[in-house]
Design a protein around this motif. Structure first.
Motif, PDB file in Angstrom:
ATOM      1  N   ALA A 174      45.480 -13.048   5.903  1.00 59.48           N
ATOM      2  CA  ALA A 174      46.320 -12.479   6.989  1.00 59.48           C
ATOM      3  C   ALA A 174      47.702 -12.661   6.676  1.00 59.48           C
ATOM      4  O   ALA A 174      48.524 -11.622   7.024  1.00 59.48           O
ATOM      5  CB  ALA A 174      45.829 -13.159   8.168  1.00 59.48           C
ATOM      6  N   ASP A 175      48.130 -13.767   6.410  1.00 63.29           N
ATOM      7  CA  ASP A 175      49.740 -14.097   6.192  1.00 63.29           C
ATOM      8  C   ASP A 175      50.185 -13.275   5.113  1.00 63.29           C
ATOM      9  O   ASP A 175      51.123 -12.680   5.269  1.00 63.29           O
ATOM     10  CB  ASP A 175      49.887 -15.514   6.136  1.00 63.29           C
ATOM     11  N   GLU A 176      49.463 -13.061   3.970  1.00 64.05           N
ATOM     12  CA  GLU A 176      50.197 -12.349   2.703  1.00 64.05           C
ATOM     13  C   GLU A 176      49.959 -10.954   3.171  1.00 64.05           C
ATOM     14  O   GLU A 176      50.734 -10.255   2.713  1.00 64.05           O
ATOM     15  CB  GLU A 176      48.944 -12.709   1.546  1.00 64.05           C
ATOM     16  N   MET A 177      48.966 -10.423   4.022  1.00 63.60           N
ATOM     17  CA  MET A 177      49.030  -9.030   4.107  1.00 63.60           C
ATOM     18  C   MET A 177      49.982  -8.655   4.978  1.00 63.60           C
ATOM     19  O   MET A 177      50.363  -7.458   4.953  1.00 63.60           O
ATOM     20  CB  MET A 177      47.703  -8.697   5.148  1.00 63.60           C
ATOM     21  N   VAL A 178      50.806  -9.340   5.907  1.00 62.07           N
ATOM     22  CA  VAL A 178      51.757  -8.901   6.552  1.00 62.07           C
ATOM     23  C   VAL A 178      53.221  -8.536   5.552  1.00 62.07           C
ATOM     24  O   VAL A 178      53.636  -7.226   5.771  1.00 62.07           O
ATOM     25  CB  VAL A 178      52.500  -9.903   7.526  1.00 62.07           C
ATOM     26  N   GLY A 179      53.051  -9.352   4.708  1.00 65.99           N
ATOM     27  CA  GLY A 179      54.215  -9.066   3.507  1.00 65.99           C
ATOM     28  C   GLY A 179      53.762  -7.831   2.677  1.00 65.99           C
ATOM     29  O   GLY A 179      54.387  -6.801   2.392  1.00 65.99           O
ATOM     30  N   PHE A 180      52.352  -7.787   2.205  1.00 68.78           N
ATOM     31  CA  PHE A 180      51.920  -6.534   1.680  1.00 68.78           C
ATOM     32  C   PHE A 180      52.104  -5.217   2.444  1.00 68.78           C
ATOM     33  O   PHE A 180      52.418  -4.103   1.798  1.00 68.78           O
ATOM     34  CB  PHE A 180      50.485  -6.631   1.306  1.00 68.78           C
ATOM     35  N   LEU A 181      51.707  -5.219   3.514  1.00 62.05           N
ATOM     36  CA  LEU A 181      51.773  -4.055   4.448  1.00 62.05           C
ATOM     37  C   LEU A 181      53.292  -3.320   4.559  1.00 62.05           C
ATOM     38  O   LEU A 181      53.448  -2.197   4.507  1.00 62.05           O
ATOM     39  CB  LEU A 181      51.397  -4.147   5.885  1.00 62.05           C
ATOM     40  N   ALA A 182      54.426  -4.345   4.333  1.00 64.13           N
ATOM     41  CA  ALA A 182      55.588  -4.076   4.450  1.00 64.13           C
ATOM     42  C   ALA A 182      55.909  -3.353   3.110  1.00 64.13           C
ATOM     43  O   ALA A 182      56.484  -2.180   3.011  1.00 64.13           O
ATOM     44  CB  ALA A 182      56.525  -5.004   4.594  1.00 64.13           C
ATOM     45  N   LEU A 183      55.444  -3.904   1.806  1.00 64.24           N
ATOM     46  CA  LEU A 183      55.790  -3.207   0.487  1.00 64.24           C
ATOM     47  C   LEU A 183      54.864  -2.094   0.521  1.00 64.24           C
ATOM     48  O   LEU A 183      55.382  -1.099  -0.149  1.00 64.24           O
ATOM     49  CB  LEU A 183      55.162  -4.354  -0.391  1.00 64.24           C
ATOM     50  N   GLN A 184      53.820  -2.000   1.203  1.00 64.02           N
ATOM     51  CA  GLN A 184      52.950  -0.651   1.213  1.00 64.02           C
ATOM     52  C   GLN A 184      53.729   0.457   1.585  1.00 64.02           C
ATOM     53  O   GLN A 184      53.766   1.260   1.219  1.00 64.02           O
ATOM     54  CB  GLN A 184      51.689  -1.151   1.819  1.00 64.02           C
ATOM     55  N   SER A 185      54.527   0.289   2.924  1.00 69.11           N
ATOM     56  CA  SER A 185      54.987   1.123   3.434  1.00 69.11           C
ATOM     57  C   SER A 185      56.199   1.759   2.735  1.00 69.11           C
ATOM     58  O   SER A 185      56.634   2.915   2.793  1.00 69.11           O
ATOM     59  CB  SER A 185      55.586   0.580   5.161  1.00 69.11           C
ATOM     60  N   ALA A 186      56.794   0.951   2.188  1.00 64.26           N
ATOM     61  CA  ALA A 186      57.952   1.131   1.340  1.00 64.26           C
ATOM     62  C   ALA A 186      57.709   1.955   0.123  1.00 64.26           C
ATOM     63  O   ALA A 186      58.275   3.030  -0.237  1.00 64.26           O
ATOM     64  CB  ALA A 186      58.750  -0.132   0.788  1.00 64.26           C
ATOM     65  N   TYR A 187      56.376   1.508  -0.369  1.00 65.73           N
ATOM     66  CA  TYR A 187      55.777   2.281  -1.479  1.00 65.73           C
ATOM     67  C   TYR A 187      55.587   3.875  -1.021  1.00 65.73           C
ATOM     68  O   TYR A 187      55.776   4.827  -1.780  1.00 65.73           O
ATOM     69  CB  TYR A 187      54.759   1.501  -2.292  1.00 65.73           C
ATOM     70  N   PHE A 188      54.771   3.904   0.034  1.00 67.13           N
ATOM     71  CA  PHE A 188      54.419   5.166   0.411  1.00 67.13           C
ATOM     72  C   PHE A 188      55.795   6.125   0.599  1.00 67.13           C
ATOM     73  O   PHE A 188      55.768   7.289   0.433  1.00 67.13           O
ATOM     74  CB  PHE A 188      53.878   5.020   1.888  1.00 67.13           C
ATOM     75  N   SER A 189      56.948   5.668   1.081  1.00 67.58           N
ATOM     76  CA  SER A 189      58.180   6.243   1.755  1.00 67.58           C
ATOM     77  C   SER A 189      58.726   6.549   0.306  1.00 67.58           C
ATOM     78  O   SER A 189      59.131   8.016   0.043  1.00 67.58           O
ATOM     79  CB  SER A 189      59.000   5.399   2.324  1.00 67.58           C
ATOM     80  N   LYS A 190      58.775   5.770  -0.434  1.00 63.95           N
ATOM     81  CA  LYS A 190      59.427   6.135  -1.894  1.00 63.95           C
ATOM     82  C   LYS A 190      58.513   7.054  -2.847  1.00 63.95           C
ATOM     83  O   LYS A 190      59.267   7.755  -3.266  1.00 63.95           O
ATOM     84  CB  LYS A 190      59.841   4.708  -2.600  1.00 63.95           C
ATOM     85  N   GLU A 191      57.376   6.819  -3.000  1.00 62.06           N
ATOM     86  CA  GLU A 191      56.629   7.573  -4.049  1.00 62.06           C
ATOM     87  C   GLU A 191      55.733   8.646  -3.590  1.00 62.06           C
ATOM     88  O   GLU A 191      55.558   9.718  -4.175  1.00 62.06           O
ATOM     89  CB  GLU A 191      55.520   6.393  -4.716  1.00 62.06           C
ATOM     90  N   GLY A 192      55.787   8.539  -2.193  1.00 65.86           N
ATOM     91  CA  GLY A 192      55.095  10.026  -1.695  1.00 65.86           C
ATOM     92  C   GLY A 192      53.796  10.207  -2.283  1.00 65.86           C
ATOM     93  O   GLY A 192      53.505  11.487  -2.324  1.00 65.86           O
ATOM     94  N   PRO A 193      52.609   9.332  -2.201  1.00 63.79           N
ATOM     95  CA  PRO A 193      51.349   9.770  -2.774  1.00 63.79           C
ATOM     96  C   PRO A 193      50.608  10.439  -1.895  1.00 63.79           C
ATOM     97  O   PRO A 193      49.849  11.435  -2.216  1.00 63.79           O
ATOM     98  CB  PRO A 193      50.716   8.245  -3.016  1.00 63.79           C
TER      99      PRO A 193
END
Length: 185
Positions: free
Chosen positions: A152-171
């Protein structure tokens, strides 16, 4: 998920290889959306297929959606194109180290699944790009149910990275098909 497979199945025989003799299919979307489930279903329908999970290419929680992942994906696909071999060292999450090398003949269908599979740099290799959508809260609940409360704690950081990736890469925007991940597990 079977409804998604019904939608995808007729397309599979029409796909043209864009990575040597291999047809590359990417499945991207939020954590917990059902990407692995769909990859497993697609793979079960195909005689010559292999799935590379992004979790195997990450190097622990501190090295997930990084430029190094993009480099690994590019190198993996270049090797498939140039030598008809799939070769990579998966990450062993329990030992926090690289596992033994996987090196096998490239299949007709190579499925790349996971957050990061739809990165812009590899799109010229991809014959079919899929996106699976699920609300972030639903995806997070599924990940915790699947992997345990310790993530759960690791997922908080991962979700932030995921959001940034989606915005940057546009998959999502670049996907050939957008599918629903609701009611997939």
């Amino acid at each position: 998920m079977k409804q998604n497979l019904i939608q995808i199945n007729p397309i599979l025989p029409t796909l043209v290889p864009r990575c040597g003799q291999s047809i590359v299919i990417t499945i991207d979307g939020p954590a917990g959306s059902g990407k692995t489930t769909l990859a497993n279903l697609i793979e079960s329908q195909l005689a010559s297929s292999f799935t590379v999970h992004m979790d195997d290419l990450y190097e622990g929680w501190q090295s997930t959606l990084t430029p190094e992942l993009t480099v690994k994906l590019g190198a993996l696909l270049a090797k498939v194109r140039d030598t008809s071999q799939v070769a990579f060292r998966p990450f062993d999450w329990h030992k926090s180290a690289q596992a033994e090398l996987i090196d096998l003949p490239a299949p007709k269908y190579l499925i790349l699944e996971g957050v990061g599979a739809g990165v812009r740099a590899i799109r010229n290799f991809v014959s079919l790009a899929l996106w699976i959508e699920v609300p972030e809260s639903e995806g997070l609940a599924r990940v915790i149910l699947r992997d345990g409360a310790q993530v759960a704690d690791e997922m908080v950081g991962f979700l932030a990275l995921q959001s940034a990736y989606f915005s940057k890469e546009g998959p999502k925007k670049s996907a050939d098909y957008r599918l629903s991940g609701l009611e997939t597990v």
